[in-house]
Write an enzyme that holds these catalytic residues in place. Structure first.
Site, PDB file in Angstrom:
ATOM      1  N   LYS A  61      34.057  42.588  34.296  1.00  0.00           N
ATOM      2  CA  LYS A  61      34.792  43.732  33.764  1.00  0.00           C
ATOM      3  C   LYS A  61      34.429  44.077  32.327  1.00  0.00           C
ATOM      4  CE  LYS A  61      38.480  43.808  37.094  1.00  0.00           C
ATOM      5  NZ  LYS A  61      39.902  44.074  37.363  1.00  0.00           N
ATOM      6  N   SER A  86      46.134  42.424  34.945  1.00  0.00           N
ATOM      7  CA  SER A  86      46.637  41.066  35.153  1.00  0.00           C
ATOM      8  C   SER A  86      45.761  40.019  34.495  1.00  0.00           C
ATOM      9  CB  SER A  86      46.741  40.763  36.655  1.00  0.00           C
ATOM     10  OG  SER A  86      45.459  40.837  37.251  1.00  0.00           O
TER      11      SER A  86
END
Length: 333
Positions: A61, A86
């Site tokens: 990411k 999260s």
């Protein structure tokens, strides 16, 4: 869904991919591609693992977060970045902001792994905790944006995030250009969307498959029903895959993906153990889902050259071992 608008904006040709890769290169690692003869024999095919567990912040990411940040106007970037996540995207935005010298505000659900909360704070970001529902996340980040003037970066339903995630596949396909298949895990669909689009640009004959836990099979249902389905209750060990698709990721997967393969919890655990024990590298449960799909779909992959994106290695060891105990007890009844 504005398909024509999406179609116009979603396609990147090779020069555009190369320019994107050059732009983010100073901020990311070019991760290695590893092989394992033991796993090849177990799977009945040749496997090539793109190890994003070695990426900055321990997950793919970072690619999407930094690409999205670099595409902001300078005045917007200076006011900071905000997101809800999260864990892994939270860390990616936090580190991107640190590298670019701007503030970051991260909304995280209360039940996010503590190791990920600590990592976000370690990068200098402000963490705002909220109840573990999508509505609570969205409300909290909207308030942050209003108060701070920061720009919201969606964890996956954003073209620049999707393109950034696709650079992992672009690197893999550059190194192993004759893959028959490429797989990635599917949660919100950002990695899989970018992977499938990069495969279409770099290796059009390479078929892209997604992989998803049976206990979080909303993306599979979304793909087959043609509309975004709600995320399942958070029961799967693959905590990074508990999110529903967005309109952009559903559109992209519908257009570029062969299908999504579903796997059971004990198959995820088995695949993760194989990688830990045979490859001697640490991956998180979400990363093991594509390998599990290959191991349990021999009819599709037998004899082929298969690329797998190992999405990350951020493991909450206590959570994993508690879940392992539960899985073992369930399968020995």
């Amino acid at each position: 869904m504005e398909n024509e608008d999406f179609a116009q904006r979603s396609q990147l040709d090779l020069p555009a991919w190369e320019a994107l890769r050059k732009r983010i290169a100073p901020y990311i690692h070019r991760t290695p591609v590893l092989t394992c003869s033991t796993l090849d024999a177990e799977a009945g095919c040749r496997l090539f693992f793109k190890c994003e567990n070695f990426q900055k912040i321990g997950a793919f990411k970072m690619r999407g977060a930094i690409n999205a940040a670099l595409n902001l106007p300078q005045e917007a970037l200076a006011r900071g970045l905000a997101t809800h996540s999260s864990g892994n995207f939270a860390q990616a935005v936090a580190l991107s902001a640190k590298l670019l010298g701007v503030p970051a505000y991260i909304v995280m659900p209360e039940n996010a792994p503590q190791v990920k909360k600590d990592a976000v704070k370690g990068y200098g970001a402000t963490v705002i905790e909220c109840p573990s529902t999508q509505a609570a996340r969205e409300a909290a980040v909207e308030e942050v944006v209003r108060e701070k003037g920061a720009t919201f970066l969606h964890p996956y339903n954003d073209w620049n995030v999707i393109y950034g995630q696709g650079t992992a596949a672009a690197e893999l396909l550059e190194e192993v250009p004759d893959l028959d298949f490429i797989l990635a895990p599917v949660g919100g669909g950002g990695l899989m969307s970018g992977t499938a689009m990069a495969a279409a640009a770099y290796a059009p004959r390479c078929a892209a498959f997604g992989a998803e836990p049976l206990l979080a099979g909303d993306a599979y249902l979304s793909l087959h029903k043609g509309s975004v389905q709600k995320a399942f209750p958070p029961r799967t060990i693959a905590d990074g895959l508990r999110t529903s698709l967005g309109d952009k990721t559903l559109y992209t997967l519908s257009r570029y993906l062969k299908d999504i393969l579903l796997v059971e919890e004990h198959e995820i655990v088995q695949a993760m153990q194989w990688v830990w024990e045979r490859m001697k590298i640490l991956i998180e449960p979400s990363s093991a889902v594509p390998l599990a799909a290959v191991l349990h779909n021999e009819g599709i992959f037998s004899g082929a050259k298969v690329g797998i994106i190992l999405s990350g290695g951020n493991v909450d060891a206590g959570c994993v071992f508690r879940h392992l105990d539960e899985v073992i007890k369930e399968n020995t009844k």
